[in-house]
Design an enzyme around this catalytic site. Sequence first.
Site: not given
Length: 288
Positions: A33-34, A37, A149, A186
Amino acid sequence: MEVIRGIQEIQKKIKEWKDAGESVGFIPTMGYLHRGHGSLIERAASENDRVVVSVFVNPMQFDNCNDLDSYPSDLSGDMDLVTRSGGDLIFSPTVQEIYPRGFNSLVEVENLDNELCGATRPGHFRGVCTVLTKFFLILAPQRAYFGKKDYQQLMVVKRMVADLNIPLEIVGCTTIREEGGLAMSSRNARLSEDEKRKALIINQTLKAVKDRVVQGEAEVEKIRRWAVERIEGVGGAVVDYFEIVHADTLQKITKIEDKAVAATAVFIGKSRLIDNIILGGKDETTDA
């Protein structure tokens, strides 16, 4: 942060929440996760009493075994981000839990999956729809949150939920970007610093395409060829597809006269990156 592996265990937890009158928001992910998220989790936490984040790398949506095997994973980091973003627990089942021996049922949305990623990755959205249908039935959330996205995925999921009368609100959320405009993914973790700089051409080109449309250019093939040449003019960038389609049907158009979206997938090194931009009409995938 609690991590639940089993279907019966997660259903018991959600029943406890619902018996207490609490609403449930859901963010499906494949982990690693980034901040993108994190923004979905924060949004879900602001609109629901409880938030579940799934971490499951779905083999059914991969058409390349190497891509599946090399997909990054960091459950410890995921737990930290979910905690900081306001999530309540992670549902991280095994492949065997989701697809037990003898599993033989598939969910597919026709027509919307013919173009864009669906054209170059046959079966991808069938895998996405199948696993999401399972998650929606297992978790029974009130709302599920998706980043814009992946415009095609958002449209496919909205159609599936409507067609199957799944009592669930699909919420589309704004794409979160790194400095310079690169859409967070990711897969960005695989990029070298040089490749990250090259990848900026994707969003730059999409914005330039929108500028051309605003200035009155409407011939799709002319715009498309120009965009592909611009992106591939950066060494190491290979366009998988660059298409301009109707924003509702996702079918190819020859002239921009109504709602349209430009969407692209580009290989930068070994990483396949996607992005899009709305060109005409109101963006109805967002709540804003």
